[in-house]
Design a protein around this motif. Structure first.
Motif, mmCIF file in Angstrom:
data_model
loop_
_atom_site.group_PDB
_atom_site.id
_atom_site.type_symbol
_atom_site.label_atom_id
_atom_site.label_comp_id
_atom_site.label_asym_id
_atom_site.label_seq_id
_atom_site.Cartn_x
_atom_site.Cartn_y
_atom_site.Cartn_z
ATOM 1 N N LEU A 1 -48.252 2.151 29.255
ATOM 2 C CA LEU A 1 -48.522 2.677 27.908
ATOM 3 C C LEU A 1 -47.260 2.823 27.067
ATOM 4 O O LEU A 1 -47.355 3.032 25.852
ATOM 5 N N THR A 2 -46.083 2.709 27.699
ATOM 6 C CA THR A 2 -44.826 2.811 26.956
ATOM 7 C C THR A 2 -44.187 1.452 26.715
ATOM 8 O O THR A 2 -43.127 1.367 26.087
ATOM 9 N N LEU A 3 -44.803 0.388 27.183
ATOM 10 C CA LEU A 3 -44.224 -0.944 27.015
ATOM 11 C C LEU A 3 -44.156 -1.340 25.546
ATOM 12 O O LEU A 3 -45.152 -1.259 24.828
ATOM 13 N N GLN A 4 -42.976 -1.771 25.129
ATOM 14 C CA GLN A 4 -42.807 -2.270 23.768
ATOM 15 C C GLN A 4 -42.328 -3.720 23.760
ATOM 16 O O GLN A 4 -42.504 -4.431 22.759
ATOM 17 N N VAL B 1 -58.771 1.878 29.170
ATOM 18 C CA VAL B 1 -58.983 1.498 27.763
ATOM 19 C C VAL B 1 -57.698 1.631 26.947
ATOM 20 O O VAL B 1 -57.317 0.679 26.243
ATOM 21 N N PRO B 2 -56.982 2.769 27.008
ATOM 22 C CA PRO B 2 -55.723 2.847 26.256
ATOM 23 C C PRO B 2 -54.720 1.755 26.628
ATOM 24 O O PRO B 2 -54.047 1.207 25.752
ATOM 25 N N VAL B 3 -54.633 1.422 27.914
ATOM 26 C CA VAL B 3 -53.697 0.382 28.342
ATOM 27 C C VAL B 3 -54.099 -0.974 27.775
ATOM 28 O O VAL B 3 -53.266 -1.709 27.230
ATOM 29 N N LEU B 4 -55.369 -1.321 27.859
ATOM 30 C CA LEU B 4 -55.831 -2.610 27.345
ATOM 31 C C LEU B 4 -55.590 -2.724 25.843
ATOM 32 O O LEU B 4 -55.065 -3.746 25.358
ATOM 33 N N LEU B 5 -55.939 -1.686 25.089
ATOM 34 C CA LEU B 5 -55.747 -1.726 23.637
ATOM 35 C C LEU B 5 -54.262 -1.796 23.280
ATOM 36 O O LEU B 5 -53.869 -2.515 22.353
ATOM 37 N N HIS B 6 -53.436 -1.073 24.018
ATOM 38 C CA HIS B 6 -51.992 -1.088 23.780
ATOM 39 C C HIS B 6 -51.414 -2.488 23.999
ATOM 40 O O HIS B 6 -50.615 -2.978 23.180
ATOM 41 N N LEU B 7 -51.826 -3.144 25.070
ATOM 42 C CA LEU B 7 -51.306 -4.473 25.371
ATOM 43 C C LEU B 7 -51.775 -5.509 24.353
ATOM 44 O O LEU B 7 -51.010 -6.395 23.951
ATOM 45 N N LEU B 8 -53.024 -5.397 23.921
ATOM 46 C CA LEU B 8 -53.527 -6.316 22.898
ATOM 47 C C LEU B 8 -52.758 -6.141 21.591
ATOM 48 O O LEU B 8 -52.480 -7.114 20.885
ATOM 49 N N GLU B 9 -52.406 -4.891 21.289
ATOM 50 C CA GLU B 9 -51.668 -4.626 20.053
ATOM 51 C C GLU B 9 -50.227 -5.110 20.127
ATOM 52 O O GLU B 9 -49.735 -5.758 19.188
#
Length: 279
Positions: free
Chosen positions: A106-109, A128-136
């Motif tokens: 979740l902190t990956l940029q 869900v938060p991880v998937l949405l974060h990676l897609l973004e």
């Protein structure tokens, strides 16, 4: 290439004095055939840079290395992040294809390479938060297959008008088309989870707008589903100040104010964002 079986997974855990952490969602896949199946469903090729979140003891990682050009594995548990390259060196023909990153997904940029496919047994408590974060954050990810809790899979792949359709469904649709991709037996995990698991696949598509529109649209989605049985004019009243103001925005967007959020596709939520007073 030797894939890991149940006995090898348990032996690794014993050697590390590892007791699977419930808080980290650690349920390790012990059936190599399932790992091979997931990679096949994901359509991973020798041109792909695969991103794996939560590789654990490496069963899916090794299956990915059979097919991908390279694999980036992101692991939050320091013991597992340290052990994974050792395991891969013992079992893989080309261990140099693996890059391990010890970090919370979740902190990956940024990443050292641009991933093209996501394949993961996502930690169920943050899937869900991880998937949405990676897609973004990583637009080079074109496709993927993730294993999640069955109910979460149903929500991610949910269609308008169904009880499964909700915030995960609509937000994921901003970036991708998500589909159900099969069920996974509890027996392939160690320890066996108390919930059923399913696979979902996704294919990226052009987003409906820029980051400013996404933020506005996601705020509307959150409001619409906060009390999902309410009509939109009531559900969005707090966002726009009153039911009357919400109804005016909805009418400008061409949306029936008496509908509920579960009736709208992502394009309709974007239309509401476009119809807000400051647009």
């Amino acid at each position: 290439m030797n894939l890991l079986g149940a006995a090898q997974i348990r032996a690794l855990a014993t050697a590390l004095d590892l007791k699977p952490s419930k808080s980290l969602g650690q349920n390790f896949v012990i059936d190599s055939n399932v790992c091979t199946k997931i990679v096949r469903i994901a359509g991973v090729t020798s041109d792909d840079i695969a991103l794996e979140i939560g590789p654990g003891l490496g069963s899916l990682t090794l299956a990915l290395m059979n097919s991908a050009a390279s694999v980036i594995a992101v692991e939050i548990d320091s013991r597992l992040a340290t052990q994974l390259p050792i395991t891969v060196a013992e079992h893989a023909d080309e261990p140099e294809k693996l890059t391990v990153i010890h970090r919370d997904a979740l902190t990956l940029q940024e990443l050292p390479m641009q991933p093209t496919v996501l394949v993961a047994n996502l930690p169920y408590n943050v899937s869900v938060p991880v998937l949405l974060h990676l897609l973004e954050k990583f637009p080079t990810i074109r496709t993927g297959v993730v294993m999640v809790q069955a109910e979460v899979a149903d929500r991610l792949a949910g269609k308008p008008g169904t009880k499964e359709y909700g915030i995960p469904s609509v937000k994921a649709a901003w970036w991708a088309e998500v589909k159900a991709a099969g069920s996974i037996s509890r027996s392939v995990f160690w320890p066996a989870p108390n919930v059923d698991s399913k696979l979902v696949s996704f294919t990226r598509r052009p987003t409906p707008g820029d980051e400013d529109l996404r933020k506005k649209t996601f705020a509307i989605i959150d409001g619409a589903f906060a009390q999902r049985r309410k009509m939109l004019r009531s559900a969005l009243s707090s966002l726009y100040g009153s039911s009357r103001a919400a109804e005016a925005v909805l009418l400008r967007a061409g949306i029936d104010p008496t509908l509920r959020g579960e009736a709208l596709e992502i394009s309709s939520f974007c239309a509401i964002a476009h119809a807000e007073p400051d647009n």
